[in-house]
Design an enzyme around this catalytic site. Structure first.
Site, PDB file in Angstrom:
ATOM      1  N   GLU A 107       4.190 -11.058  12.105  1.00 58.21           N
ATOM      2  CA  GLU A 107       3.819  -9.752  13.856  1.00 58.21           C
ATOM      3  C   GLU A 107       2.722  -9.010  13.523  1.00 58.21           C
ATOM      4  O   GLU A 107       1.617  -9.051  14.075  1.00 58.21           O
ATOM      5  CB  GLU A 107       5.449 -10.080  13.916  1.00 58.21           C
ATOM      6  CG  GLU A 107       5.143  -9.270  15.298  1.00 58.21           C
ATOM      7  CD  GLU A 107       5.175  -7.947  15.839  1.00 58.21           C
ATOM      8  OE1 GLU A 107       4.487  -6.503  16.195  1.00 58.21           O
ATOM      9  OE2 GLU A 107       6.564  -7.275  15.742  1.00 58.21           O
ATOM     10  N   GLU A 180       0.097  -3.253   6.363  1.00 54.82           N
ATOM     11  CA  GLU A 180       1.000  -3.057   7.494  1.00 54.82           C
ATOM     12  C   GLU A 180       2.760  -3.452   6.429  1.00 54.82           C
ATOM     13  O   GLU A 180       3.636  -2.767   7.452  1.00 54.82           O
ATOM     14  CB  GLU A 180       0.871  -3.975   8.099  1.00 54.82           C
ATOM     15  CG  GLU A 180      -0.144  -4.317   8.804  1.00 54.82           C
ATOM     16  CD  GLU A 180      -0.352  -2.828   9.927  1.00 54.82           C
ATOM     17  OE1 GLU A 180       1.219  -2.702  10.576  1.00 54.82           O
ATOM     18  OE2 GLU A 180      -1.317  -2.362  10.543  1.00 54.82           O
TER      19      GLU A 180
HETATM   20 ZN   LIG Z   1       6.906  -3.334  13.665  1.00 51.80          ZN
END
Ligand SMILES: [Zn+2]
Length: 1036
Positions: A107, A180
């Protein structure tokens, strides 16, 4: 972002929060969006899609159009509604089978650049190139959703293009995964001598998430109650498992899950459907063929006997009473959420069981005095394929676990035998009616979240939206079988063997153990590295740092221009009159769907200083202790039967043109159906004139719940507590803010909750009442449909005639009071010059701002850092410049420094209405280093190394907030509370438009530089050696 279970919103009945119908037609001569959508024919082909169903849903003022995409099988739901705040979302069924956090890391990573938009971080960049009213992404347990909303048609197309490309054609570069997800990197990436550590945004986010004990409990609950498939793992990622995920696995997960055949598209609002379909087909779906995604979640196999588990968590953030920190709950697995009528009945039943002081579990558990509040996720949870109900207590002694469990069983037996009072059922049905009518500005978002879980498992989202049908079916069942609810209770609770008892107790060494396990994991990883691997890690670290330090070319991204912003804002018609002689009342006529909103503001100026810390407590219990002839149970029932809620909250309202002047008071807010206004005003009348402050036992219960809620909220709102503290000594209002809503208040409530004799506190309440519940310094407001205004005025007159006035003139406690008339309401206001509304501001001419640095030591592994600077009030032109500057510093500097490089979950700068400029970080592994980054951000601003393009982007971003939609219930509130007229707001908008490069560098030099203004600093977080050695820090 990651969502675990039902934390965001609990239960169907509490989930749906009305809509935001602003009957403004966005395109001239277009016919109403709902009617137009009704003209689609089943079987009609539109841009690669086929229409499958067209349904009018009158109770929500919308038309639902269901479609499917011909070549990929992608599902599509459009809800046409007269709401300009249009929303898009796409959701994928993501069902991980391990706790590496793969859906969550994915995501984050898809938002880092895509085929058409290969620049770094297009998602964050779009925040500045758009007038979006919402942009985000969520990972739930079994789906991942990407929603955005905007009021501008061009913007909608732009954002849609970026979202489609990001989700279907992301770059998924290795460096993005490193940044990330997780990576091994030298503590100082440019120094290979410093030790290797784990870094990564999701890695840190999840470490932060699990400092919240309620979240730990929810996670275990879901994992253990549904142990056979995807719900047994942590979709967000377990920090100890995240380092097992590889880049290859991430790409594989994308290929199998982010496919149109596994996707559900949703659009909402007034924009035409064809345009959306065309764009989605052309830009994404036409490039795919159908696949058979294997993402179906099998039904959970039912247990043949109940199970029990015990887990541990970190110590309570404000541990004082170590003996009472255990949580226990009993949970029952319920039928699948796709059975909408059964789900409706069970969700209704669950609300009856737990809501309010008349419900059986409130009486049995909360009033037992064994604990402080219900356990997390109490009630109906419809977020997993099989729903579940959970009930229990937190803040209990360990030895009371069996007692609580027995009370749960006993209560279930009693309900099966006796059932519910009719009034309780009516009150809940009434609540549903209000929730359907009350309009929020985020109705599209509420709807997509509401249907997401059911649709995800192939349930029918339209059936779910037809609340009217469900209600009448339900009423029919009740009518035909008076024991309907009791039978459900017997079947799903009393005779249910899929039953879990879960208890949780803090372990003092919890974080120590977590750290140790992390260290072991790290050592194990480091040990297995070859010299070559180490060299590669060092080089990658430098490469990442280099990438983060260099500006990325964003010219590929679509953008709105400053000229796309409406030059003037729509003005709101207001009428200000007086009632009962001298009380000013503001009337705002709005299309409110048959609801009246009544508010009153009462000043605190005469209240003695020593009572001020108790005002928030007074507010939180005032409508809950009984009034007149009603005891607290009857009062609660009346409030539920006749109103949509009656709440009271403390307010510190600063002035628009003087930093040192502010208004202090209490706001009373309420809403009801038109027909119930006399009853609601009668209730206010009784609360004002005959409140009951005698119920000591019930008061104790309320205090404990409030204290528990505050201390549970710290991990989520740590940055707010830090900034309230940091600005405490910068303005006279700052001190009151800390008293009302800072860490001081949290600690005071905790102390009161644990005191053995609560009487002295209870006795303060009538003293506060004397100063507050009078007409002397009051003003009121009404938002309602135009035809209701005459009735409302009559009711208000009645109410105000009855509210007492002080017999003797009370003197304000602080002698310096400035009376300030509120400027005329709007263009339509007939009495521009003689506004009867007067604000009584307090000021202290002797006030001198001073610097203070506070470190609140809390047992968290992450920090919340805030630095506040005293600047200028709202009407000063520099205020507008500082507002744009804050946005500019956030997007162009702090985001990179604090989040990308520093690994914090969030960070930035903002200018508040009260003239306090705040730099902050959220769930931050660093503290002192972050303060240094703040300093660098100021240097960067002073140097003026930003372009006109950067400034325009910051303006767009600021205007998306300034011009954000306002619900009919909230129109005119800035005028009522802060005395801001639409003319003043328009003047402010013009100042924002005019902000130039020179002004930006000038204000950063004038206010933010060292020694220019007074700064305040605060950190919430773990013990810190550097801070402890520095005597300029106050440690609390
Ligand atoms: Zn998150």
């Amino acid at each position: 972002m990651w969502r675990c279970g039902g934390r965001q919103s609990l239960g169907v009945l509490r989930r749906l929060n009305g809509g935001s119908a602003q009957p403004r037609i966005w395109r001239e001569k277009s016919i109403n969006a709902c009617e137009k959508a009704l003209q689609y024919k089943v079987g009609e082909k539109i841009h690669g899609f086929t229409v499958n169903q067209v349904t009018s849903v009158p109770e929500l003022f919308l038309t639902a159009v269901k479609l499917s995409h011909d070549t990929t099988g992608a599902r599509y739901l459009h809800l046409a509604r007269e709401d300009t705040n249009n929303l898009f979302s796409v959701q994928f069924r993501t069902t991980p089978m391990d706790s590496t956090g793969v859906p969550h890391i994915l995501e984050h990573t898809v938002l880092c650049g895509s085929e058409r938009y290969p620049c770094r971080d297009p998602f964050f960049k779009m925040l500045n190139r758009s007038l979006s009213t919402f942009m985000n992404a969520f990972t739930a347990s079994d789906y991942t959703m990407y929603p955005f909303s905007t009021q501008n048609p061009k913007d909608f197309q732009n954002l849609l293009s970026v979202y489609l490309d990001a989700t279907f054609f992301p770059c998924l570069r290795e460096l993005d995964f490193w940044q990330e997800g997780w990576r091994l990197e030298h503590e100082n990436p440019s120094d290979p001598q410093t030790p290797l550590t784990f870094k990564g945004v999701v890695f840190n986010e999840m470490k932060g998430a699990f400092t919240d004990n309620e979240r730990i409990f929810s996670q275990h609950l879901q994992n253990k109650l549904l142990p056979d498939h995807t719900y047994s793992v942590i979709s967000g990622g377990d920090p100890l498992c995240i380092p097992e995920l590889s880049w290859e696995q991430l790409k594989q997960f994308h290929a199998t899950h982010y496919h149109p055949s596994n996707a559900r598209f949703f659009t909402y609002g007034s924009f035409p459907l064809e345009q959306h379909l065309k764009q989605i087909h052309e830009e994404a779906l036409s490039r795919f063929q159908k696949i058979e995604p294997s993402t179906t979640v099998p039904a959970q196999k039912r247990w043949d006997k109940p199970r029990e588990f015990h887990v541990t968590c970190g110590p309570d953030s404000l541990a004082t009473n170590a003996a009472k920190q255990t949580t226990v709950s009993v949970s029952f697995l319920l039928p699948e959420i796709t059975d909408t009528s059964e789900a409706f009945a069970l969700s209704f039943l669950s609300s009856l069981l737990i809501s309010g002081p008349n419900s059986p579990f409130y009486k049995a558990l909360i009033e037992s005095g064994l604990g402080t509040d219900f356990s997390p996720d109490v009630g109906y949870n419809g977020y997993t394929k099989d729903a579940y109900f959970s009930i229990g207590l937190q803040g209990i002694e360990e030895k009371d676990i069996p007692t609580v469990r027995d009370l749960v069983d006993k209560t279930i037996d009693e309900v099966v035998e006796k059932g519910f009072e009719d009034d309780c059922i009516e009150a809940l049905l009434h609540k549903l009616e209000i929730q359907m009518k009350h309009q929020s500005t985020r109705f599209g978002l509420d709807l997509t979240s509401y249907i997401a879980a059911c649709w995800n498992h192939d349930g029918d989202p339209v059936e779910l939206l037809q609340m009217g049908n469900q209600l009448s079916k339900f009423r029919q069942c009740l009518k035909e079988n008076p024991r309907y609810l009791q039978e459900k209770m017997k079947q799903y609770f009393q005779n249910n063997r899929h039953k879990l008892t879960l208890s949780m107790k803090p372990d003092k060494k919890y974080y120590e153990k977590q750290t140790q396990m992390e260290t072991e994991k790290l050592q194990q990883k480091v040990k297995s590295l070859s010299q070559e691997d180490k060299q590669k890690i060092y080089e990658k670290g430098l490469e990442l740092l280099n990438q983060q330090s260099n500006p990325t070319d964003t010219s590929c991204l679509p953008a709105l221009k400053v000229s796309d912003i409406e030059p003037t804002m729509p003005f709101t018609e207001l009428e200000v009159a007086t009632a009962a002689g001298e009380v000013p009342v503001q009337y705002c006529a709005q299309p409110t769907n048959g609801i009246v909103y009544f508010r009153a503001f009462s000043s605190l100026n005469t209240l003695p200083e020593e009572l001020r810390p108790y005002v928030p407590l007074f507010c939180s219990v005032l409508t809950k202790l009984g009034c007149g002839i009603l005891d607290y149970r009857k009062q609660a029932q009346q409030i539920e039967l006749k109103t949509g809620g009656m709440t009271v909250s403390p307010q510190v309202l600063c002035d628009d043109s003087h930093l040192d002047a502010y208004e202090q008071g209490v706001l009373f807010s309420s809403l009801c159906l038109d027909r119930n206004l006399p009853d609601m005003m009668h209730l206010w009348n009784e609360i004002f004139n005959n409140p009951n402050f005698e119920e000591e036992e019930h008061f104790k219960v309320l205090v404990k719940m409030a204290a528990q809620e505050l201390s549970n909220g710290i991990p989520d709102s740590g940055h707010q507590y830090a900034s309230v503290r940091a600005s405490r000594t910068l303005t006279p209002a700052g001190d009151l803010e800390e008293t009302f809503s800072g860490m001081d208040q949290v600690k005071l409530m905790k102390r009161i909750a644990e005191t053995s004799d609560i009487k002295p506190v209870l006795r303060k309440l009538p003293r506060i009442k004397k100063h507050l519940l009078t007409c002397d310094h009051m003003r009121c407001s009404v938002n309602a449909a135009p035809q209701q205004m005459a009735q409302a005025a009559k009711e208000l007159e009645n109410f105000l005639q009855n509210v007492g006035r002080s017999k003797k003139e009370r003197r304000p406690v602080r002698p310096h009071v400035v009376e300030k008339p509120v400027p005329g309401g709007s263009v339509g206001s007939s009495r521009e010059n003689s506004s009867p509304m007067i604000r009584k501001l307090i000021t202290d001419p002797t006030f001198k701002p001073c610097q203070m640095k506070t470190h609140f030591q809390l047992p968290f592994p992450v920090n919340y850092v805030a630095e506040c600077v005293r600047t200028v009030p709202y009407t000063d032109p520099d205020h507008a410049s500082l507002k744009i500057l804050a946005r500019l510093m956030t997007s162009k500097f702090l985001h990179t420094e604090i989040r990308e490089k520093g690994g914090a979950y969030g960070g930035g700068a903002k200018l508040s209405y009260n003239g306090i400029f705040t730099l902050y970080s959220y769930r931050d592994p660093n503290s002192i280093e972050t303060l240094q980054s703040f300093g660098k951000a100021v240097d960067w601003a002073k140097s003026g190394k930003f372009t006109q393009q950067d400034i325009d982007e910051a303006k767009l971003s600021v205007f998306s907030v300034v011009d954000g939609p306002v619900a009919p219930s909230n129109k005119g509130m800035n005028h009522f509370l802060f005395g801001l007229s639409d003319e003043m707001k328009q003047a402010h908008r013009e100042q924002l438009f005019a902000v130039s490069h020179n002004q930006l560098t000038a204000v950063s030099q004038k206010y933010l530089g060292v020694g220019k203004s007074t700064h305040g600093l605060a950190i919430l977080g773990p013990e810190n050696a550097k801070i402890s050695k520095d005597p300029s820090w106050l440690i609390r």
